[in-house]
Design a protein around this motif. Structure first.
Motif, PDB file in Angstrom:
ATOM      1  N   THR A  16       0.840  -1.207   0.000  1.00 57.39           N
ATOM      2  CA  THR A  16       0.000   0.000   0.000  1.00 57.39           C
ATOM      3  C   THR A  16       0.872   1.252   0.000  1.00 57.39           C
ATOM      4  O   THR A  16       0.566   2.235  -0.689  1.00 57.39           O
ATOM      5  CB  THR A  16      -0.957  -0.040   1.213  1.00 57.39           C
ATOM      6  OG1 THR A  16      -1.770  -1.205   1.100  1.00 57.39           O
ATOM      7  CG2 THR A  16      -1.832   1.201   1.275  1.00 57.39           C
ATOM      8  N   GLU A  19       2.019   1.778  -3.479  1.00 56.44           N
ATOM      9  CA  GLU A  19       0.901   2.281  -4.291  1.00 56.44           C
ATOM     10  C   GLU A  19       0.671   3.778  -4.040  1.00 56.44           C
ATOM     11  O   GLU A  19       0.488   4.562  -4.976  1.00 56.44           O
ATOM     12  CB  GLU A  19      -0.355   1.476  -3.928  1.00 56.44           C
ATOM     13  CG  GLU A  19      -1.672   2.044  -4.394  1.00 56.44           C
ATOM     14  CD  GLU A  19      -1.996   1.774  -5.862  1.00 56.44           C
ATOM     15  OE1 GLU A  19      -1.248   0.998  -6.488  1.00 56.44           O
ATOM     16  OE2 GLU A  19      -2.986   2.351  -6.356  1.00 56.44           O
ATOM     17  N   LEU A  20       0.696   4.184  -2.776  1.00 52.11           N
ATOM     18  CA  LEU A  20       0.466   5.597  -2.442  1.00 52.11           C
ATOM     19  C   LEU A  20       1.572   6.467  -3.040  1.00 52.11           C
ATOM     20  O   LEU A  20       1.301   7.506  -3.637  1.00 52.11           O
ATOM     21  CB  LEU A  20       0.425   5.779  -0.916  1.00 52.11           C
ATOM     22  CG  LEU A  20      -0.766   5.158  -0.180  1.00 52.11           C
ATOM     23  CD1 LEU A  20      -0.511   5.131   1.322  1.00 52.11           C
ATOM     24  CD2 LEU A  20      -2.061   5.925  -0.474  1.00 52.11           C
ATOM     25  N   HIS A  23       1.374   7.157  -6.594  1.00 56.37           N
ATOM     26  CA  HIS A  23       0.311   8.105  -6.947  1.00 56.37           C
ATOM     27  C   HIS A  23       0.578   9.486  -6.349  1.00 56.37           C
ATOM     28  O   HIS A  23      -0.351  10.291  -6.198  1.00 56.37           O
ATOM     29  CB  HIS A  23      -1.063   7.575  -6.513  1.00 56.37           C
ATOM     30  CG  HIS A  23      -1.576   6.537  -7.462  1.00 56.37           C
ATOM     31  ND1 HIS A  23      -1.123   5.241  -7.450  1.00 56.37           N
ATOM     32  CD2 HIS A  23      -2.459   6.619  -8.478  1.00 56.37           C
ATOM     33  CE1 HIS A  23      -1.727   4.560  -8.427  1.00 56.37           C
ATOM     34  NE2 HIS A  23      -2.533   5.374  -9.055  1.00 56.37           N
ATOM     35  N   GLU A  25       1.438  10.516  -3.343  1.00 56.25           N
ATOM     36  CA  GLU A  25       1.080  10.844  -1.958  1.00 56.25           C
ATOM     37  C   GLU A  25       2.347  10.993  -1.107  1.00 56.25           C
ATOM     38  O   GLU A  25       3.335  10.285  -1.316  1.00 56.25           O
ATOM     39  CB  GLU A  25       0.233   9.715  -1.337  1.00 56.25           C
ATOM     40  CG  GLU A  25      -1.154   9.580  -1.892  1.00 56.25           C
ATOM     41  CD  GLU A  25      -2.152  10.599  -1.345  1.00 56.25           C
ATOM     42  OE1 GLU A  25      -1.789  11.370  -0.438  1.00 56.25           O
ATOM     43  OE2 GLU A  25      -3.277  10.613  -1.859  1.00 56.25           O
ATOM     44  N   SER A 231      -4.602  -0.799  -3.973  1.00 58.84           N
ATOM     45  CA  SER A 231      -5.333   0.276  -4.672  1.00 58.84           C
ATOM     46  C   SER A 231      -6.636   0.597  -3.939  1.00 58.84           C
ATOM     47  O   SER A 231      -7.047   1.756  -3.883  1.00 58.84           O
ATOM     48  CB  SER A 231      -5.585  -0.088  -6.138  1.00 58.84           C
ATOM     49  OG  SER A 231      -6.506  -1.145  -6.233  1.00 58.84           O
ATOM     50  N   ARG A 234      -5.844   3.090  -1.213  1.00 57.17           N
ATOM     51  CA  ARG A 234      -5.623   4.444  -1.753  1.00 57.17           C
ATOM     52  C   ARG A 234      -6.967   5.090  -2.107  1.00 57.17           C
ATOM     53  O   ARG A 234      -7.213   6.250  -1.785  1.00 57.17           O
ATOM     54  CB  ARG A 234      -4.714   4.355  -2.988  1.00 57.17           C
ATOM     55  CG  ARG A 234      -4.468   5.688  -3.657  1.00 57.17           C
ATOM     56  CD  ARG A 234      -3.548   5.545  -4.855  1.00 57.17           C
ATOM     57  NE  ARG A 234      -4.034   4.629  -5.872  1.00 57.17           N
ATOM     58  CZ  ARG A 234      -5.017   4.907  -6.744  1.00 57.17           C
ATOM     59  NH1 ARG A 234      -5.607   6.077  -6.720  1.00 57.17           N
ATOM     60  NH2 ARG A 234      -5.395   4.004  -7.641  1.00 57.17           N
ATOM     61  N   GLU A 238      -9.048   8.524  -0.736  1.00 60.08           N
ATOM     62  CA  GLU A 238      -9.682   9.532  -1.611  1.00 60.08           C
ATOM     63  C   GLU A 238     -11.140   9.732  -1.216  1.00 60.08           C
ATOM     64  O   GLU A 238     -11.623  10.860  -1.160  1.00 60.08           O
ATOM     65  CB  GLU A 238      -9.627   9.071  -3.073  1.00 60.08           C
ATOM     66  CG  GLU A 238      -8.355   9.483  -3.759  1.00 60.08           C
ATOM     67  CD  GLU A 238      -8.315   9.038  -5.222  1.00 60.08           C
ATOM     68  OE1 GLU A 238      -9.375   8.846  -5.846  1.00 60.08           O
ATOM     69  OE2 GLU A 238      -7.185   8.866  -5.714  1.00 60.08           O
TER      70      GLU A 238
END
Ligand code: UFG
Length: 331
Positions: A16, A19-20, A23, A25, A231, A234, A238
């Protein structure tokens, strides 16, 4: 604005975090490394070797990194151990999360994504399992996760703390590009055990039960790729930031069940190794079939699993195990 990931050095946590970061973050990781691995956290991500019960230090981290949301993985997660030692699970899961939520309330952080589990349902009443179905856990692990979900319900009412609870079915696979994967000690999960057998580290796979009321007599599970779990976390952040959330729970699975026998056959095909397997007694507490309905997660989170065939799950796991036969210890 950053996302605090507790347990970010663990299996699902580390994926995770990756993944963050991919993107854009800002991420900060807290992990006491009891079961996590420092090497699993990407270089450049701020990391604190800290127990989430250290409230003073947690307040400092939250303020220093301007944390606006928390993803909370840090927990003990072995079903069998939880039956042997329930108080450890109440202390480390419920107790520690109580402290974490208190610090969040004090520092004004109002969003949390929580790592929950299919174990909250216990023996299911129907298939596929829907979020509203009966929740009667059959072990302390599931009980503690359900207790935390309830604590979060009340914390929304009292403090406006918004939560998304993600109930995973069987996490599987590894990052397709980065050198991170599953490394538990002891290992109890089916796919890593099969692949360790393929590597010659175990003599054979024991198939726990071959007389279940399923097509081939072995247990059926809903395997979901760890990248798809990542995902979903994440997307849950959001959704929390969009302000629509009160206290919500979603199943994360594929909606497809695979038997233990099928998983072994797929692994033989992927590895091109004749992995030895033998029928053994049932393992206490295993339901025959566990399959999720994840329609709610797809709808509310806009979640669209990308790695949903079993071969891809086993192939990515195999890439990790082959290149890291001793897990992170071999780094
Ligand atoms: N299995 C074997 N041989 C093994 C290991 C597992 O036959 O050596 C079987 C199990 O009996 C089960 C299936 O493979 O039927 C999957 O077992 P895992 O241990 O990989 O996963 P579980 O379904 O038991 O556990 C998962 C999560 C838990 C969660 C639980 C909810 O990993 O965190 O679902 O029931 F609590």
């Amino acid at each position: 604005m950053s996302v605090l990931v507790t347990g970010g050095a663990g299996y699902i946590g580390s994926h995770t975090v990756a993944e963050l970061v991919s993107h854009g973050e800002q991420v900060v990781v807290v992990d006491n490394l009891t079961t996590g691995h420092r090497e699993a956290v990407l270089d450049g991500v701020p990391f604190y070797d800290c127990d989430i019960r250290e409230s003073e230090q947690m307040r400092k981290i939250i303020r220093q990194h301007e944390v606006d949301s928390v993803i909370h993985f840090a927990a003990n997660s072995l079903v069998g151990e939880s039956v042997q030692n329930p108080l450890k699970y109440y202390e480390n899961n419920v107790g520690a999360t109580t402290r974490l939520l208190s610090v969040m309330v004090e520092t004004g952080v109002k969003r949390i994504v929580f790592s929950s589990t299919a174990a909250v349902y216990g023996e299911p009443e129907r298939m596929p399992i829907d979020e509203r179905d009966r929740k009667t856990p059959t072990n302390p692990y599931g009980e503690t996760k359900l207790a935390i979900e309830k604590m979060m319900d009340w914390s929304y009412e009292a403090y406006g703390l918004q939560s998304v609870r993600l109930r995973y079915f069987n996490a599987a696979g590894a990052h397709p590009d980065l050198p991170i994967g599953e490394d538990h000690n002891p290992e109890t999960h089916l796919i890593p055990i099969i692949l360790q057998t393929a590597l010659g580290q175990r003599e054979q796979v024991s198939i726990f039960g071959s007389d279940y009321p399923t097509e081939d007599g072995t247990c059926v599970r809903d395997y979901i790729h760890v990248m798809d779990l990542a995902s979903a976390h994440r997307l849950a952040v959001e959704r929390l930031r969009s302000g629509q959330v009160t206290a919500e729970s979603y199943n994360l699975g594929n909606g497809n069940g695979f038997s233990v026998q099928t998983v072994i056959e797929v692994a033989r095909k992927v590895t091109e190794i004749a992995i030895p397997a033998e029928k053994a007694d049932r393992r206490a507490g295993d339901p025959a079939v566990l399959v999720a309905s994840s329609n709610e997660a797809k709808r509310a989170l806009n979640w669209n699993p990308q790695f949903d065939d079993l071969e891809t799950m086993v192939a990515t796991a195999w890439k990790w195990h082959k290149s890291h036969p001793a897990g992170y210890a071999g780094n």
